[in-house]
Design a protein around this motif. Structure first.
Motif, mmCIF file in Angstrom:
data_model
loop_
_atom_site.group_PDB
_atom_site.id
_atom_site.type_symbol
_atom_site.label_atom_id
_atom_site.label_comp_id
_atom_site.label_asym_id
_atom_site.label_seq_id
_atom_site.Cartn_x
_atom_site.Cartn_y
_atom_site.Cartn_z
ATOM 1 N N ILE A 167 -1.966 -3.409 -11.299
ATOM 2 C CA ILE A 167 -2.300 -2.200 -12.216
ATOM 3 C C ILE A 167 -2.225 -1.248 -11.184
ATOM 4 N N VAL A 168 -3.380 -1.401 -10.258
ATOM 5 C CA VAL A 168 -3.397 -0.191 -9.163
ATOM 6 C C VAL A 168 -2.221 0.159 -8.466
ATOM 7 N N PRO A 169 -1.380 -0.545 -8.009
ATOM 8 C CA PRO A 169 0.159 0.011 -7.398
ATOM 9 C C PRO A 169 0.687 0.790 -8.595
ATOM 10 N N GLY A 170 0.722 -0.049 -9.897
ATOM 11 C CA GLY A 170 1.484 0.478 -11.062
ATOM 12 C C GLY A 170 1.189 1.902 -11.406
ATOM 13 N N GLY A 184 0.139 4.224 -9.376
ATOM 14 C CA GLY A 184 0.358 5.096 -8.422
ATOM 15 C C GLY A 184 -1.057 5.362 -7.499
ATOM 16 N N LEU A 185 -1.921 4.579 -7.783
ATOM 17 C CA LEU A 185 -3.210 4.826 -6.846
ATOM 18 C C LEU A 185 -3.095 4.325 -5.699
ATOM 19 N N GLU A 186 -2.296 3.216 -5.366
ATOM 20 C CA GLU A 186 -2.373 2.595 -4.049
ATOM 21 C C GLU A 186 -1.382 3.595 -3.232
ATOM 22 N N HIS A 187 -0.393 4.134 -3.848
ATOM 23 C CA HIS A 187 0.575 4.921 -3.183
ATOM 24 C C HIS A 187 -0.189 6.183 -2.640
ATOM 25 N N PHE A 188 -0.752 6.834 -3.685
ATOM 26 C CA PHE A 188 -1.597 7.762 -3.681
ATOM 27 C C PHE A 188 -2.611 7.705 -2.262
ATOM 28 N N LEU A 189 -3.228 6.475 -1.917
ATOM 29 C CA LEU A 189 -4.040 6.417 -0.960
ATOM 30 C C LEU A 189 -3.130 6.350 0.663
ATOM 31 N N ASP A 190 -1.928 5.906 0.376
ATOM 32 C CA ASP A 190 -1.011 5.941 1.566
ATOM 33 C C ASP A 190 -0.598 7.628 1.905
ATOM 34 N N LEU A 191 -0.425 8.286 0.542
ATOM 35 C CA LEU A 191 -0.330 9.700 0.920
ATOM 36 C C LEU A 191 -1.318 10.471 1.565
ATOM 37 N N TYR A 192 -2.594 10.058 0.799
ATOM 38 C CA TYR A 192 -3.879 10.818 1.471
ATOM 39 C C TYR A 192 -4.033 10.408 2.864
ATOM 40 N N MET A 193 -3.710 9.110 3.308
ATOM 41 C CA MET A 193 -4.014 8.735 4.643
ATOM 42 C C MET A 193 -2.927 9.614 5.652
ATOM 43 N N ALA A 203 15.761 -0.007 -6.063
ATOM 44 C CA ALA A 203 15.441 0.434 -4.654
ATOM 45 C C ALA A 203 14.549 1.638 -4.781
ATOM 46 N N ALA A 204 15.250 2.560 -5.556
ATOM 47 C CA ALA A 204 14.646 3.853 -5.508
ATOM 48 C C ALA A 204 13.750 4.291 -6.913
ATOM 49 N N ASP A 205 13.448 3.116 -7.394
ATOM 50 C CA ASP A 205 12.704 3.120 -8.612
ATOM 51 C C ASP A 205 11.702 1.840 -8.861
ATOM 52 N N ASP A 206 10.974 1.966 -7.833
ATOM 53 C CA ASP A 206 10.107 0.678 -7.851
ATOM 54 C C ASP A 206 8.851 1.060 -8.601
ATOM 55 N N PHE A 207 8.493 0.445 -9.570
ATOM 56 C CA PHE A 207 7.444 0.559 -10.488
ATOM 57 C C PHE A 207 6.177 0.840 -9.690
ATOM 58 N N ALA A 208 5.808 0.136 -8.482
ATOM 59 C CA ALA A 208 4.859 0.260 -7.850
ATOM 60 C C ALA A 208 4.683 1.362 -6.878
ATOM 61 N N PHE A 209 5.680 2.085 -6.750
ATOM 62 C CA PHE A 209 5.873 3.301 -5.872
ATOM 63 C C PHE A 209 5.830 2.739 -4.338
ATOM 64 N N GLY A 210 6.343 1.614 -4.113
ATOM 65 C CA GLY A 210 6.250 1.287 -2.691
ATOM 66 C C GLY A 210 7.729 1.526 -1.604
ATOM 67 N N THR A 211 8.476 2.462 -2.495
ATOM 68 C CA THR A 211 9.576 2.901 -1.877
ATOM 69 C C THR A 211 9.428 4.321 -1.030
ATOM 70 N N ARG A 212 9.646 4.256 0.196
ATOM 71 C CA ARG A 212 9.474 5.327 1.046
ATOM 72 C C ARG A 212 10.682 5.680 1.930
ATOM 73 N N GLU A 213 10.766 7.081 2.312
ATOM 74 C CA GLU A 213 11.938 7.250 3.122
ATOM 75 C C GLU A 213 11.919 6.679 4.475
ATOM 76 N N GLY A 214 12.897 5.961 4.962
ATOM 77 C CA GLY A 214 12.792 5.252 6.292
ATOM 78 C C GLY A 214 12.502 3.540 6.014
ATOM 79 N N LEU A 215 12.509 3.110 4.748
ATOM 80 C CA LEU A 215 12.031 1.958 4.637
ATOM 81 C C LEU A 215 13.063 1.171 3.582
ATOM 82 N N LEU A 216 14.087 1.685 3.432
ATOM 83 C CA LEU A 216 15.341 1.416 2.576
ATOM 84 C C LEU A 216 16.668 0.938 3.327
ATOM 85 N N PRO A 217 16.452 -0.279 4.170
ATOM 86 C CA PRO A 217 17.629 -0.558 5.025
ATOM 87 C C PRO A 217 18.751 -1.017 3.874
ATOM 88 N N MET A 218 19.934 -0.868 4.467
ATOM 89 C CA MET A 218 21.162 -1.528 3.592
ATOM 90 C C MET A 218 21.306 -2.677 4.399
#
Length: 306
Positions: free
Chosen positions: A72-75, A77-86, A247-262
């Protein structure tokens, strides 16, 4: 009613008493946070005219869904928010560069076998799945090879289940989980079976919330990493497979630029070359892990090979 109701003397006195503001004991920082949090909830109740029934339905949802809080926390957006805040705090301090951090998720298990070389992560047969090869180099902010690094890596199987959390009970302990001790060349390499993406448990608390918000609960295929080394900040990150439909529509907001290797796919094998760059630690705390509660398991007999 206007939210100014929360600022009336009676409500403000209630907040002070509830948070123990005038009590000599307790933790002052916690008191301040608790008071602000409670006041924010009160303001939401007034702003949206939340009824008593709605409030208690929300409390029941939280109680019933406690075992899914790690989803629930990543879903939300709170866990992603912590990354953005850091990230924002790093930028304020003039710290830039390095591989992006992203969410840890709730499925790490401490105690995975510590190994060297091109490590096989997969202990169990995973029929019909594609082989995965992944390798790269760990460097520091100036391009230097990072010495004495340990790469923690874990991912799901081709059915989307993680060992130790698989409801089928079919996976052996630490399947698709290893720690890799790197040599002086700072290179890591592992092979396993291609993980699949997955959805949150149907009809579970996370699924109920996503449906109520008109959202899906799908994650793309991905691989998790912790990377630790003396003198460097421990990195928490993951890569999402760039060719996954989510890949670009992760419900947990784990996708970030630079972390999407093909991945390069040839026959029944997918290959990914991915380098990580660490930031230098500014104090001992940077070298450690966050204090998040994590699952642990007994090490496998004779599994420690280093």
């Amino acid at each position: 009613m206007d939210i100014s109701f929360v600022q009336t003397p009676a409500i403000q006195q209630l907040l002070d008493r509830a948070a123990g503001v005038n009590e000599s004991g307790g933790n002052p920082r916690l008191k301040a946070i608790f008071r602000d949090l409670t006041e924010s909830v009160m303001e939401l109740i007034v702003k949206h005219d939340i009824s008593e029934d709605e409030f208690w339905l929300a409390m029941k949802y939280l109680a019933d869904s406690a075992d899914e809080i790690g989803l629930i926390v990543p879903g939300t957006g709170l866990e992603h928010f912590l990354d953005l805040y850091m990230d924002a705090k790093d930028a304020e301090a003039g710290l830039t560069g390095g591989t992006p951090r992203t969410i840890e998720g709730p499925l790490y298990v401490a105690g995975a076998p510590l190994m060297e070389g091109n490590v096989n992560l997969t202990s169990d047969p995973d029929e019909g799945s594609q082989a995965l090869n992944m390798n790269g180099t760990i460097t520091g902010p100036d391009g230097e090879l990072v010495q004495n690094a340990i790469v923690h890596v874990w991912h799901a199987n081709s059915k989307g289940w993680y060992s130790h959390f698989d409801p089928t009970g079919e996976q052996t302990p630490f399947n698709n989980r290893r720690r890799i001790k790197l040599g002086p060349d700072a290179r890591y390499a592992f092979h396993s079976r291609q993980p699949s993406g997955y959805s949150v448990p149907p009809q579970g608390g996370t699924d109920q919330l996503m449906q109520a918000l008109g959202r899906h609960g799908n994650r793309p295929a991905h691989v998790h990493f912790f990377i630790e080394a003396p003198g460097y900040r421990t990195l928490t990150t993951q890569i999402n497979f760039g060719d996954d439909p989510f890949a670009a529509d992760d419900f947990a907001f784990g996708t970030r630029e630079g972390l999407l290797p093909m991945p390069i796919r040839q026959g029944d094998t997918a290959s990914i070359q991915f380098d990580f760059q660490l930031q230098r630690a500014h104090d001992a705390g940077d070298e450690g892990f966050s204090s998040r509660a994590r699952a642990e398991a007994e090490p496998l007999p004779q599994a420690e090979t280093v």
